[in-house]
Design an enzyme around this catalytic site. Structure first.
Site, PDB file in Angstrom:
ATOM      1  N   LYS A  85       1.012  -1.250   0.066  1.00 56.59           N
ATOM      2  CA  LYS A  85      -0.041  -0.101  -0.044  1.00 56.59           C
ATOM      3  C   LYS A  85       1.015   1.286  -0.036  1.00 56.59           C
ATOM      4  O   LYS A  85       0.378   2.510  -0.281  1.00 56.59           O
ATOM      5  CB  LYS A  85      -0.970   0.179   1.036  1.00 56.59           C
ATOM      6  N   ASP A  86       2.304   1.306   0.157  1.00 52.87           N
ATOM      7  CA  ASP A  86       3.117   2.359   0.283  1.00 52.87           C
ATOM      8  C   ASP A  86       3.990   2.564  -1.456  1.00 52.87           C
ATOM      9  O   ASP A  86       4.410   3.511  -1.408  1.00 52.87           O
ATOM     10  CB  ASP A  86       4.233   2.162   1.197  1.00 52.87           C
ATOM     11  N   ARG A 133      -8.171   8.237   3.537  1.00 52.67           N
ATOM     12  CA  ARG A 133      -9.242   7.027   3.389  1.00 52.67           C
ATOM     13  C   ARG A 133      -9.997   6.680   4.588  1.00 52.67           C
ATOM     14  O   ARG A 133     -11.106   6.612   4.801  1.00 52.67           O
ATOM     15  CB  ARG A 133      -8.565   5.512   2.810  1.00 52.67           C
ATOM     16  N   ARG A 134      -9.029   6.412   5.535  1.00 54.11           N
ATOM     17  CA  ARG A 134      -9.591   6.128   7.161  1.00 54.11           C
ATOM     18  C   ARG A 134     -10.449   7.445   7.431  1.00 54.11           C
ATOM     19  O   ARG A 134     -11.669   7.136   8.179  1.00 54.11           O
ATOM     20  CB  ARG A 134      -8.543   5.933   8.090  1.00 54.11           C
ATOM     21  N   ARG A 151       0.961  10.712  12.850  1.00 52.70           N
ATOM     22  CA  ARG A 151       2.327  10.317  11.871  1.00 52.70           C
ATOM     23  C   ARG A 151       3.254   9.404  12.722  1.00 52.70           C
ATOM     24  O   ARG A 151       3.175   9.478  13.925  1.00 52.70           O
ATOM     25  CB  ARG A 151       2.841  11.485  11.278  1.00 52.70           C
ATOM     26  N   ARG A 157       3.332   5.697  16.940  1.00 51.89           N
ATOM     27  CA  ARG A 157       1.680   5.861  17.068  1.00 51.89           C
ATOM     28  C   ARG A 157       1.025   5.464  18.223  1.00 51.89           C
ATOM     29  O   ARG A 157       0.198   6.034  18.979  1.00 51.89           O
ATOM     30  CB  ARG A 157       1.096   5.105  15.848  1.00 51.89           C
ATOM     31  N   CYS A 244      -1.763   8.572  -1.676  1.00 52.46           N
ATOM     32  CA  CYS A 244      -2.509   8.844  -0.364  1.00 52.46           C
ATOM     33  C   CYS A 244      -3.083  10.142  -0.253  1.00 52.46           C
ATOM     34  O   CYS A 244      -3.516  10.556   0.956  1.00 52.46           O
ATOM     35  CB  CYS A 244      -1.335   8.754   0.771  1.00 52.46           C
TER      36      CYS A 244
END
Length: 314
Positions: A85-86, A133-134, A151, A157, A244
């Site tokens: 996904k990156d 998205r989230r 971040r 996190r 993103c």
């Protein structure tokens, strides 16, 4: 019958976060078991260094892979292991995605020291995520929540959460499970509620496209059902101009040869309703997976989603 391949000396370029190192060491162990000599080259990327601004404002998730690609180009490393996904939807000229490995849990995880689920959060609770998205999916589920940027690597996190800066945070379940931190997951979102990002939970291995010897060496690590599924997901994102900086979700489920693909696009300003699209098709080749993704992207646009001009299959 093809001849048995000679063992290779392979250097893996990797970010130095705990999760990136786990991913690189996982691939290292698999390749060593096949007789290859494998070392790691740890690197810090721009994406790791810039923590005070959201990725969407400073160049997107490609910031996590650029330095690794430079190492491949200069010959200091031979392969790079990425969270898929990156990885930008279009790789630079001369690079190829040589292998997609079997996917871990693709879902999002709800993490909170005090609350058992998203539903249990009090009105106005602070939820941390820097994923657009989230953000749009959380706003659709709980418009009363306060979504704040978050971040840093996984440990950073979690530390910010434990310090009380947030009531809850949303993370990829795959990363927590790979680092044996699954106990931090209070609840896992059903994909129908929080549709995952394209490629979430899957690992991709990037090489220089002219290194056929490496492509051959990586072939046994590939998991074709995952590769087909994420190709369809990434095709949606590519056709929408996805990065993103776009609040886009795409998630596929392959049952036999039938691929069910769902996608969602949201407006971060909250001015437009969430747009959803869904279709299924027989998929046995990467080209068929790509075509399904493009069809879903068209459905999203027809429903009012705003993206780039349609891409062609390729």
């Amino acid at each position: 019958m093809s001849p048995v391949q000679s063992p290779l000396s392979i250097v893996i370029a990797t970010r130095e976060s705990r999760l990136a190192l786990w991913q690189a060491e996982h691939v290292q162990a698999l390749l060593r078991a096949r007789g290859h000599s494998v070392e790691l080259l740890g690197m810090t990327t721009k994406g790791d260094q810039i923590l005070d601004r959201s990725l969407s404002k400073v160049g997107g998730k490609g910031l996590f892979v650029k330095e690794l690609e430079v190492a491949l180009e200069e010959g200091r490393a031979h392969i790079a292991v990425h969270s898929l996904k990156d990885v930008p939807m279009e790789l630079p000229e001369g690079f190829a995605l040589a292998c997609v490995m079997e996917r871990e849990d693709p879902r999002d995880a709800f993490v909170s020291p005090r609350y058992a689920s998203l539903e249990a959060l009090p009105q106005g609770a602070v939820v941390g995520t820097s994923s657009l998205r989230r953000q749009v999916l959380l706003q659709a589920l709980r418009p009363d929540l306060k979504i704040e940027p978050l971040r840093g690597n996984l440990d950073t996190r979690l530390r910010k959460l434990d310090e009380g800066q947030y009531d809850a945070i949303v993370l990829a379940a795959a990363g927590l499970k790979r680092l044996k931190m699954g106990e931090r997951i209070r609840a896992t979102f059903a994909p129908t509620a929080m549709l995952p990002a394209a490629g979430q939970g899957a690992l991709g291995i990037e090489v220089r496209s002219d290194r056929q010897d490496l492509i051959d060496a990586l072939a046994p690590l590939a998991h074709m059902p995952t590769w087909l599924t994420v190709t369809a997901e990434r095709a949606v994102s590519r056709a929408m101009g996805g990065s993103c900086s776009m609040p886009l979700a795409a998630h596929g489920t392959l049952t036999g040869t039938t691929l069910q693909l769902d996608a969602a696009w949201g407006d971060t300003e909250g001015k437009r309703p969430l747009v959803r699209a869904s279709a299924s098709a027989t998929v046995t080749t990467l080209a068929q997976a790509d075509a399904l993704g493009l069809a879903i992207a068209q459905q999203l646009r027809d429903g009012g989603a705003v993206g780039a001009t349609p891409a062609t299959a390729g």
